[in-house]
Structures are given as C-alpha cells and as structure tokens.
Scaffold this motif. Structure first.
Motif, PDB file in Angstrom:
ATOM      1  N   ALA A 134       0.819  -1.208   0.000  1.00 53.33           N
ATOM      2  CA  ALA A 134       0.000   0.000   0.000  1.00 53.33           C
ATOM      3  C   ALA A 134       0.851   1.254   0.000  1.00 53.33           C
ATOM      4  O   ALA A 134       1.863   1.334   0.696  1.00 53.33           O
ATOM      5  CB  ALA A 134      -0.924   0.000   1.206  1.00 53.33           C
ATOM      6  N   ARG A 135       0.423   2.238  -0.773  1.00 53.28           N
ATOM      7  CA  ARG A 135       1.024   3.567  -0.774  1.00 53.28           C
ATOM      8  C   ARG A 135      -0.111   4.561  -0.521  1.00 53.28           C
ATOM      9  O   ARG A 135      -0.875   4.884  -1.423  1.00 53.28           O
ATOM     10  CB  ARG A 135       1.697   3.864  -2.117  1.00 53.28           C
ATOM     11  CG  ARG A 135       2.771   2.864  -2.519  1.00 53.28           C
ATOM     12  CD  ARG A 135       4.045   3.030  -1.695  1.00 53.28           C
ATOM     13  NE  ARG A 135       5.114   2.153  -2.166  1.00 53.28           N
ATOM     14  CZ  ARG A 135       5.374   0.955  -1.666  1.00 53.28           C
ATOM     15  NH1 ARG A 135       4.621   0.471  -0.683  1.00 53.28           N
ATOM     16  NH2 ARG A 135       6.371   0.221  -2.139  1.00 53.28           N
ATOM     17  N   TRP A 136      -0.224   5.020   0.718  1.00 51.87           N
ATOM     18  CA  TRP A 136      -1.309   5.939   1.096  1.00 51.87           C
ATOM     19  C   TRP A 136      -0.868   7.366   0.789  1.00 51.87           C
ATOM     20  O   TRP A 136      -0.401   8.094   1.654  1.00 51.87           O
ATOM     21  CB  TRP A 136      -1.662   5.756   2.563  1.00 51.87           C
ATOM     22  CG  TRP A 136      -2.182   4.379   2.878  1.00 51.87           C
ATOM     23  CD1 TRP A 136      -1.462   3.283   3.221  1.00 51.87           C
ATOM     24  CD2 TRP A 136      -3.551   3.967   2.846  1.00 51.87           C
ATOM     25  NE1 TRP A 136      -2.296   2.201   3.412  1.00 51.87           N
ATOM     26  CE2 TRP A 136      -3.578   2.590   3.185  1.00 51.87           C
ATOM     27  CE3 TRP A 136      -4.766   4.616   2.570  1.00 51.87           C
ATOM     28  CZ2 TRP A 136      -4.761   1.869   3.262  1.00 51.87           C
ATOM     29  CZ3 TRP A 136      -5.945   3.901   2.644  1.00 51.87           C
ATOM     30  CH2 TRP A 136      -5.944   2.544   2.983  1.00 51.87           C
ATOM     31  N   THR A 137      -1.021   7.776  -0.467  1.00 51.10           N
ATOM     32  CA  THR A 137      -0.518   9.080  -0.896  1.00 51.10           C
ATOM     33  C   THR A 137      -1.516  10.209  -0.679  1.00 51.10           C
ATOM     34  O   THR A 137      -1.110  11.370  -0.583  1.00 51.10           O
ATOM     35  CB  THR A 137      -0.142   9.037  -2.385  1.00 51.10           C
ATOM     36  OG1 THR A 137      -1.318   8.743  -3.163  1.00 51.10           O
ATOM     37  CG2 THR A 137       0.916   7.970  -2.655  1.00 51.10           C
ATOM     38  N   GLY A 138      -2.795   9.904  -0.631  1.00 55.49           N
ATOM     39  CA  GLY A 138      -3.801  10.968  -0.521  1.00 55.49           C
ATOM     40  C   GLY A 138      -4.678  10.882   0.701  1.00 55.49           C
ATOM     41  O   GLY A 138      -5.474  11.788   0.964  1.00 55.49           O
ATOM     42  N   CYS A 139      -4.564   9.817   1.461  1.00 50.26           N
ATOM     43  CA  CYS A 139      -5.354   9.651   2.674  1.00 50.26           C
ATOM     44  C   CYS A 139      -4.662   8.627   3.559  1.00 50.26           C
ATOM     45  O   CYS A 139      -3.717   7.964   3.138  1.00 50.26           O
ATOM     46  CB  CYS A 139      -6.790   9.220   2.355  1.00 50.26           C
ATOM     47  SG  CYS A 139      -6.918   7.601   1.539  1.00 50.26           S
ATOM     48  N   ALA A 140      -5.151   8.499   4.774  1.00 49.58           N
ATOM     49  CA  ALA A 140      -4.607   7.533   5.720  1.00 49.58           C
ATOM     50  C   ALA A 140      -5.597   6.394   5.901  1.00 49.58           C
ATOM     51  O   ALA A 140      -6.801   6.569   5.700  1.00 49.58           O
ATOM     52  CB  ALA A 140      -4.324   8.210   7.065  1.00 49.58           C
ATOM     53  N   PRO A 141      -5.122   5.212   6.284  1.00 49.08           N
ATOM     54  CA  PRO A 141      -6.053   4.109   6.548  1.00 49.08           C
ATOM     55  C   PRO A 141      -6.823   4.354   7.850  1.00 49.08           C
ATOM     56  O   PRO A 141      -6.222   4.458   8.918  1.00 49.08           O
ATOM     57  CB  PRO A 141      -5.131   2.888   6.672  1.00 49.08           C
ATOM     58  CG  PRO A 141      -3.794   3.456   7.039  1.00 49.08           C
ATOM     59  CD  PRO A 141      -3.717   4.799   6.416  1.00 49.08           C
ATOM     60  N   THR A 142      -8.128   4.506   7.729  1.00 48.42           N
ATOM     61  CA  THR A 142      -8.978   4.716   8.902  1.00 48.42           C
ATOM     62  C   THR A 142     -10.204   3.824   8.785  1.00 48.42           C
ATOM     63  O   THR A 142     -10.475   3.243   7.735  1.00 48.42           O
ATOM     64  CB  THR A 142      -9.449   6.175   9.025  1.00 48.42           C
ATOM     65  OG1 THR A 142     -10.461   6.429   8.037  1.00 48.42           O
ATOM     66  CG2 THR A 142      -8.287   7.149   8.824  1.00 48.42           C
ATOM     67  N   LEU A 143     -10.978   3.756   9.861  1.00 49.71           N
ATOM     68  CA  LEU A 143     -12.200   2.960   9.867  1.00 49.71           C
ATOM     69  C   LEU A 143     -13.414   3.738   9.364  1.00 49.71           C
ATOM     70  O   LEU A 143     -14.543   3.254   9.465  1.00 49.71           O
ATOM     71  CB  LEU A 143     -12.475   2.429  11.281  1.00 49.71           C
ATOM     72  CG  LEU A 143     -11.539   1.310  11.752  1.00 49.71           C
ATOM     73  CD1 LEU A 143     -11.812   0.962  13.207  1.00 49.71           C
ATOM     74  CD2 LEU A 143     -11.704   0.075  10.878  1.00 49.71           C
ATOM     75  N   ALA A 144     -13.189   4.932   8.815  1.00 50.95           N
ATOM     76  CA  ALA A 144     -14.291   5.670   8.206  1.00 50.95           C
ATOM     77  C   ALA A 144     -14.905   4.836   7.085  1.00 50.95           C
ATOM     78  O   ALA A 144     -14.189   4.129   6.366  1.00 50.95           O
ATOM     79  CB  ALA A 144     -13.785   7.009   7.657  1.00 50.95           C
ATOM     80  N   GLN A 145     -16.212   4.920   6.944  1.00 52.05           N
ATOM     81  CA  GLN A 145     -16.854   4.164   5.863  1.00 52.05           C
ATOM     82  C   GLN A 145     -16.397   4.701   4.520  1.00 52.05           C
ATOM     83  O   GLN A 145     -16.415   5.909   4.267  1.00 52.05           O
ATOM     84  CB  GLN A 145     -18.377   4.248   5.948  1.00 52.05           C
ATOM     85  CG  GLN A 145     -19.054   3.355   4.917  1.00 52.05           C
ATOM     86  CD  GLN A 145     -20.569   3.432   4.955  1.00 52.05           C
ATOM     87  OE1 GLN A 145     -21.130   4.486   5.232  1.00 52.05           O
ATOM     88  NE2 GLN A 145     -21.225   2.313   4.684  1.00 52.05           N
ATOM     89  N   ARG A 146     -15.971   3.791   3.648  1.00 54.24           N
ATOM     90  CA  ARG A 146     -15.431   4.192   2.363  1.00 54.24           C
ATOM     91  C   ARG A 146     -15.925   3.306   1.227  1.00 54.24           C
ATOM     92  O   ARG A 146     -16.232   2.135   1.430  1.00 54.24           O
ATOM     93  CB  ARG A 146     -13.890   4.142   2.394  1.00 54.24           C
ATOM     94  CG  ARG A 146     -13.255   5.258   3.215  1.00 54.24           C
ATOM     95  CD  ARG A 146     -11.767   5.080   3.367  1.00 54.24           C
ATOM     96  NE  ARG A 146     -11.136   6.318   3.855  1.00 54.24           N
ATOM     97  CZ  ARG A 146      -9.876   6.445   4.200  1.00 54.24           C
ATOM     98  NH1 ARG A 146      -9.062   5.401   4.108  1.00 54.24           N
ATOM     99  NH2 ARG A 146      -9.403   7.597   4.624  1.00 54.24           N
ATOM    100  N   ILE A 147     -15.970   3.905   0.052  1.00 56.27           N
ATOM    101  CA  ILE A 147     -16.135   3.161  -1.198  1.00 56.27           C
ATOM    102  C   ILE A 147     -14.820   3.333  -1.953  1.00 56.27           C
ATOM    103  O   ILE A 147     -14.531   4.404  -2.490  1.00 56.27           O
ATOM    104  CB  ILE A 147     -17.311   3.697  -2.026  1.00 56.27           C
ATOM    105  CG1 ILE A 147     -18.624   3.559  -1.246  1.00 56.27           C
ATOM    106  CG2 ILE A 147     -17.405   2.953  -3.367  1.00 56.27           C
ATOM    107  CD1 ILE A 147     -19.823   4.204  -1.936  1.00 56.27           C
ATOM    108  N   TYR A 148     -13.986   2.303  -1.924  1.00 51.77           N
ATOM    109  CA  TYR A 148     -12.729   2.323  -2.663  1.00 51.77           C
ATOM    110  C   TYR A 148     -13.034   1.956  -4.115  1.00 51.77           C
ATOM    111  O   TYR A 148     -13.680   0.927  -4.372  1.00 51.77           O
ATOM    112  CB  TYR A 148     -11.741   1.318  -2.088  1.00 51.77           C
ATOM    113  CG  TYR A 148     -11.327   1.570  -0.656  1.00 51.77           C
ATOM    114  CD1 TYR A 148     -10.285   2.438  -0.346  1.00 51.77           C
ATOM    115  CD2 TYR A 148     -11.963   0.910   0.389  1.00 51.77           C
ATOM    116  CE1 TYR A 148      -9.897   2.650   0.971  1.00 51.77           C
ATOM    117  CE2 TYR A 148     -11.587   1.117   1.722  1.00 51.77           C
ATOM    118  CZ  TYR A 148     -10.554   1.992   1.999  1.00 51.77           C
ATOM    119  OH  TYR A 148     -10.171   2.199   3.303  1.00 51.77           O
TER     120      TYR A 148
END
Length: 202
Positions: A18-32
């Motif tokens: 993983a390369r988190w260039t624009g955000c950080a890994p969080t438990l926020a609900q997401r649509i990747y």
C-alpha cells in the motif's frame, strides 16, 4: 490463519504494498474504487488494507467468475468477504447493486471496479454508473480512488500463474459528488482521479 496466508503469499509473489498518498487508513466508511486489469485485483487491493480495515471492507466481485466453482466461491465469500453481484441481470427489474447497498447500509466499506470488466491498458477505461449511484445513495461514505500498478502484466488474461512482477496499490485523496454535478461529469472526474495516481510513466 488462511486470510493471513493469502495476504503473505500475495505480497511474496507480486508485492501489492500500500502507498497511502492521498489519505490515511482509517475505519471511516469508504467506497474504494480502482482500475481493473486482472482477476488478482480483488485479492491484491484487499490484502493491501490493514487487518482491521479488511474485516470491515467487502470487495464487490462478479458472481459469474468468483461464484463459478466451489473453490472460487469459498475464496470470495469466506476468505475475502466479497459481495457477489450478478452482472448479467437475469431479470430486467433486478438491481445488481442491491447486495452492495445492503452492505453499505450496515456501515461497512466496499471495494468496486467501476469499469465493470478487465482492461489491458495502463489507465482505466470509461466508468459505468454504479459508483455514481452508490455515492448518491450513501453520501457519508468517502469515495477513495485507488490505482493498481502492473496487475495486468503480473496476471494477464489467459494466465494460469502470476508472474513475479512488483505491484503497488496507491490510495488517493477522497472525492465527493458535487452539488448539481451530473453523472457523466462525475464519472469522468472519478476516472481521472484514478488515472492521476498512475504517475507520468503510465
């Protein structure tokens, strides 16, 4: 144990770090949402997430492929937490996104491939409308673009085993559907957000 083994094997053979260039890994609900060049895309993107996020994130996969055999179905449902959708629409009134909406309604996150099918080019092709409809229905979910690097080369169409080509998973900054933004404009902007993560060499 099996999930840990899948993750370790994936990283050993093709990387997929993983390369988190624009955000950080969080438990926020997401649509990747990501480009789609290989049947390994689902596994690689899911494996790139931290363990806590994997438990809350469901890749969306085609039932005609991942449900075709007992082994594939076991991997999809029991190892990867996939949501299987019917791309063929056996009934014209059926909503193929209904299983995805049900997962999002529970507060979980999903991984989707808006092109709908695999492509051979480095940059994604036109996006289908599913991402737009899900974004409208679940405005609180962050829409996170993802670029999967080299997957179409590591496991091209017709291959039986992956090639040891280094791959990366780049996570960009979340986007949102703007007020009064129409479907076509949003989908093109979302596609551009994924393409931008590919870098100038793509």
């Amino acid at each position: 144990m099996l999930r840990a083994g899948v993750t370790a094997l994936t990283r050993f053979v093709i990387g997929g770090h993983a390369r988190w260039t624009g955000c950080a890994p969080t438990l926020a609900q997401r649509i990747y949402f990501a480009n789609h060049g290989s049947h390994l895309d689902t596994i690689v993107l899911w494996a790139a997430l931290p363990p806590r996020l994997r438990a809350e994130t469901h890749p969306v996969a085609a039932a005609d492929y991942w449900g075709k055999t007992a082994l594939r179905r076991h991997i999809a449902l029991n190892l990867l937490n996939c949501v299987l959708i019917d791309r063929k629409r056996l009934s014209p009134d059926a909503d193929p996104l209904a299983p995805v909406s049900a997962v999002l309604a529970e507060g979980q996150s999903v991984i989707i491939f808006p092109e709908g099918t695999r492509g051979d080019e480095p940059l994604p092709g036109p996006f289908k409308s599913g991402l737009y409809h899900l974004g409208l229905a679940f405005p609180a979910a962050e829409l996170v673009p993802v670029y999967l690097d080299n997957l179409s080369r590591a496991f091209p169409k017709g291959a039986y085993l992956p090639a040891p080509i280094s791959c990366n998973v780049r996570f960009g900054a979340p986007i949102r559907i703007e007020a009064d933004e129409d479907k076509a404009a949003f989908l093109e902007r979302a596609r551009a957000a994924v393409s931008a993560l590919a870098g100038p060499a793509a």
